[in-house]
Design a protein around this motif. Structure first.
Motif, PDB file in Angstrom:
ATOM      1  N   ILE A 206       0.852  -1.193   0.000  1.00 32.24           N
ATOM      2  CA  ILE A 206       0.000   0.000   0.000  1.00 32.24           C
ATOM      3  C   ILE A 206       0.882   1.235   0.000  1.00 32.24           C
ATOM      4  CG2 ILE A 206      -1.753   1.279   1.283  1.00 32.24           C
ATOM      5  CD1 ILE A 206      -2.640  -1.440   2.451  1.00 32.24           C
ATOM      6  N   SER A 207       0.701   2.098  -0.980  1.00 32.13           N
ATOM      7  CA  SER A 207       1.525   3.293  -1.082  1.00 32.13           C
ATOM      8  C   SER A 207       1.158   4.293   0.010  1.00 32.13           C
ATOM      9  CB  SER A 207       1.372   3.921  -2.465  1.00 32.13           C
ATOM     10  OG  SER A 207       0.008   4.186  -2.734  1.00 32.13           O
ATOM     11  N   PRO A 208       2.048   5.256   0.293  1.00 31.77           N
ATOM     12  CA  PRO A 208       1.768   6.244   1.342  1.00 31.77           C
ATOM     13  C   PRO A 208       0.489   7.035   1.071  1.00 31.77           C
ATOM     14  CG  PRO A 208       4.090   6.289   0.716  1.00 31.77           C
ATOM     15  CD  PRO A 208       3.408   5.400  -0.274  1.00 31.77           C
ATOM     16  N   ASP A 209      -0.061   7.578   2.153  1.00 29.76           N
ATOM     17  CA  ASP A 209      -1.232   8.472   2.139  1.00 29.76           C
ATOM     18  C   ASP A 209      -2.568   7.768   2.309  1.00 29.76           C
ATOM     19  OD1 ASP A 209       0.533  10.539   1.881  1.00 29.76           O
ATOM     20  OD2 ASP A 209       0.203  10.804  -0.271  1.00 29.76           O
ATOM     21  N   ASN A 240      -6.819   6.886  14.778  1.00 29.15           N
ATOM     22  CA  ASN A 240      -7.395   8.030  15.485  1.00 29.15           C
ATOM     23  C   ASN A 240      -6.322   8.989  15.994  1.00 29.15           C
ATOM     24  OD1 ASN A 240      -9.709   9.496  16.252  1.00 29.15           O
ATOM     25  ND2 ASN A 240      -9.548   8.776  18.367  1.00 29.15           N
ATOM     26  N   ARG A 241      -5.369   9.292  15.139  1.00 29.23           N
ATOM     27  CA  ARG A 241      -4.385  10.335  15.434  1.00 29.23           C
ATOM     28  C   ARG A 241      -4.904  11.666  14.875  1.00 29.23           C
ATOM     29  NH1 ARG A 241       0.862   7.831  12.747  1.00 29.23           N
ATOM     30  NH2 ARG A 241      -0.649   7.793  11.039  1.00 29.23           N
ATOM     31  N   PRO A 242      -4.292  12.780  15.264  1.00 32.87           N
ATOM     32  CA  PRO A 242      -4.771  14.078  14.764  1.00 32.87           C
ATOM     33  C   PRO A 242      -4.853  14.140  13.239  1.00 32.87           C
ATOM     34  CG  PRO A 242      -3.278  14.415  16.594  1.00 32.87           C
ATOM     35  CD  PRO A 242      -3.243  12.937  16.290  1.00 32.87           C
ATOM     36  N   ILE A 243      -3.864  13.584  12.555  1.00 33.13           N
ATOM     37  CA  ILE A 243      -3.905  13.468  11.096  1.00 33.13           C
ATOM     38  C   ILE A 243      -3.988  11.978  10.778  1.00 33.13           C
ATOM     39  CG2 ILE A 243      -2.726  13.907   8.909  1.00 33.13           C
ATOM     40  CD1 ILE A 243      -1.371  16.286  10.245  1.00 33.13           C
ATOM     41  N   PRO A 244      -5.150  11.493  10.343  1.00 31.63           N
ATOM     42  CA  PRO A 244      -5.357  10.045  10.177  1.00 31.63           C
ATOM     43  C   PRO A 244      -4.789   9.508   8.863  1.00 31.63           C
ATOM     44  CG  PRO A 244      -7.363  11.195   9.624  1.00 31.63           C
ATOM     45  CD  PRO A 244      -6.382  12.259  10.066  1.00 31.63           C
ATOM     46  N   MET A 245      -3.512   9.761   8.637  1.00 34.97           N
ATOM     47  CA  MET A 245      -2.844   9.398   7.389  1.00 34.97           C
ATOM     48  C   MET A 245      -1.660   8.492   7.701  1.00 34.97           C
ATOM     49  SD  MET A 245      -1.087  11.981   4.607  1.00 34.97           S
ATOM     50  CE  MET A 245      -2.545  13.011   4.572  1.00 34.97           C
ATOM     51  N   HIS A 246      -1.312   7.619   6.750  1.00 35.08           N
ATOM     52  CA  HIS A 246      -0.281   6.618   6.995  1.00 35.08           C
ATOM     53  C   HIS A 246       0.775   6.638   5.899  1.00 35.08           C
ATOM     54  CE1 HIS A 246      -2.863   4.888  10.132  1.00 35.08           C
ATOM     55  NE2 HIS A 246      -3.835   5.252   9.320  1.00 35.08           N
ATOM     56  N   GLY A 247       1.954   6.124   6.237  1.00 34.78           N
ATOM     57  CA  GLY A 247       3.021   5.959   5.262  1.00 34.78           C
ATOM     58  C   GLY A 247       2.849   4.657   4.502  1.00 34.78           C
ATOM     59  N   MET A 248       3.920   4.183   3.886  1.00 33.83           N
ATOM     60  CA  MET A 248       3.845   2.915   3.167  1.00 33.83           C
ATOM     61  C   MET A 248       3.471   1.797   4.136  1.00 33.83           C
ATOM     62  SD  MET A 248       6.807   0.826   1.094  1.00 33.83           S
ATOM     63  CE  MET A 248       6.500  -0.885   0.613  1.00 33.83           C
ATOM     64  N   LEU A 249       2.581   0.906   3.686  1.00 39.28           N
ATOM     65  CA  LEU A 249       2.118  -0.192   4.520  1.00 39.28           C
ATOM     66  C   LEU A 249       2.285  -1.522   3.802  1.00 39.28           C
ATOM     67  CD1 LEU A 249      -1.191   1.425   5.840  1.00 39.28           C
ATOM     68  CD2 LEU A 249       0.978   1.210   7.075  1.00 39.28           C
ATOM     69  N   VAL A 250       2.389  -2.570   4.605  1.00 40.25           N
ATOM     70  CA  VAL A 250       2.600  -3.926   4.102  1.00 40.25           C
ATOM     71  C   VAL A 250       1.589  -4.837   4.782  1.00 40.25           C
ATOM     72  CG1 VAL A 250       4.250  -5.794   3.827  1.00 40.25           C
ATOM     73  CG2 VAL A 250       5.056  -3.427   3.928  1.00 40.25           C
ATOM     74  N   ALA A 251       0.845  -5.602   4.003  1.00 41.22           N
ATOM     75  CA  ALA A 251      -0.130  -6.546   4.547  1.00 41.22           C
ATOM     76  C   ALA A 251       0.199  -7.939   4.039  1.00 41.22           C
ATOM     77  CB  ALA A 251      -1.541  -6.159   4.119  1.00 41.22           C
ATOM     78  N   SER A 252       0.026  -8.927   4.909  1.00 45.46           N
ATOM     79  CA  SER A 252       0.352 -10.285   4.473  1.00 45.46           C
ATOM     80  C   SER A 252      -0.267 -11.329   5.372  1.00 45.46           C
ATOM     81  CB  SER A 252       1.873 -10.498   4.459  1.00 45.46           C
ATOM     82  OG  SER A 252       2.382 -10.538   5.784  1.00 45.46           O
ATOM     83  N   ALA A 253      -0.301 -12.552   4.863  1.00 51.66           N
ATOM     84  CA  ALA A 253      -0.570 -13.698   5.716  1.00 51.66           C
ATOM     85  C   ALA A 253       0.507 -13.724   6.805  1.00 51.66           C
ATOM     86  CB  ALA A 253      -0.529 -14.983   4.881  1.00 51.66           C
TER      87      ALA A 253
END
Length: 274
Positions: A206-209, A240-253
């Motif tokens: 998952i790309s940032p943002d 639930n942070r003040p800015i609900p945005m995330h950096g690069m993410l990784v999901a997997s089994a």
């Protein structure tokens, strides 16, 4: 967190699930499989698209969900943010249509997403994809289901055997470290995660943002199915942070998390001289 921390968890899930099914029907009314939507569309500030279906579903769910748990705050893609959520124990996190571009183009890969946070952690999650005939649900500590049947992630342990979805540039970069089977991009981030949860694919990038509403419901489904969502540094996702945005993410089994993070770390490691 476990289901015991959530007031009347089973009853709340039943009522929230019924609301999501009704919300999906509202969206389906203007959805045209394989063709442009019949809904009015426009661009928000920043250029991202929105349709009258997004707004209709958002309004419907805010009324329904707020009645189910009046003490819960509200965070949604289509509602002006209210900082009061930062001081509340419970927060509803909603994406009325995750994958709006897919919805607009007639692709079935979009979903209505509802999560309930308890002290910042998802304890109830619903990802309803009506055009795909799939509804994913999870209560913390109680497992994950697809259309009422229990699901688990795959048992794949190596990248060489993995099916991975994500943006093409990210997949191409990872393939330089370790070959794997790339699958077509899944436009809904929530469905990218839930398809890992039910074993359709093994991992996703998952790309940032990405925002809380893209992730929270599906994160719980994935976790309860034995999977993991984290930053590319392995850190858990905070909501639930003040800015609900995330950096690069990784999901997997679950079994694939360590080798995938190791491979990504190699992308950021400078080559050693000679």
């Amino acid at each position: 967190m476990s289901a015991s921390t959530l007031p009347l968890a089973a009853d709340l899930m039943k009522a929230a699930g019924e609301s999501c099914l009704e919300a999906g029907a509202i969206a389906l009314d203007l959805f045209r499989p394989g063709a442009p939507t019949a809904a009015r569309t426009w661009s928000k500030s920043g250029g991202s698209p929105v349709t009258e279906a997004d707004i209709g579903v958002d309004t419907f769910l805010r009324v329904r969900l707020s009645a189910l748990l009046p003490e819960a705050a509200w965070l949604s893609e289509e509602t002006v943010d209210d900082a009061q959520r930062l001081s509340r124990r419970f927060v509803w996190v909603v994406d009325p249509i995750d994958g709006t571009r897919a919805y607009m183009s007639g692709s079935p890969d979009w979903a209505v997403c509802v999560a309930l946070l308890d002290e910042g952690s998802p304890v109830l999650g619903i990802v309803h994809a009506p055009a795909c005939g799939a509804t994913y649900t999870a209560i913390a500590g109680s497992g994950a289901k697809r259309n009422g049947e229990a699901i688990r992630t795959s048992s794949v342990r190596t990248l060489a055997a993995a099916r991975i979805a994500g943006p093409k540039p990210m997949l191409e970069a990872l393939a330089r470290v370790q070959p794997f089977e790339a699958v077509g991009k899944i436009p809904s981030l929530a469905l990218r995660l839930t398809r890992i949860a039910d074993g359709t694919i093994d991992a996703g990038l998952i790309s940032p943002d990405a925002r809380d509403w893209d992730l929270a419901a599906a994160d719980l489904v994935l976790r309860e199915a034995g999977g993991r969502l984290s930053g590319d540094d392995g850190a858990s996702v905070a909501y639930n942070r003040p800015i609900p945005m995330h950096g690069m993410l990784v999901a997997s089994a679950g079994a694939l998390a360590a080798p995938l993070l190791e491979a990504l770390a190699q992308l950021h490691t400078p080559a050693q001289p000679g």
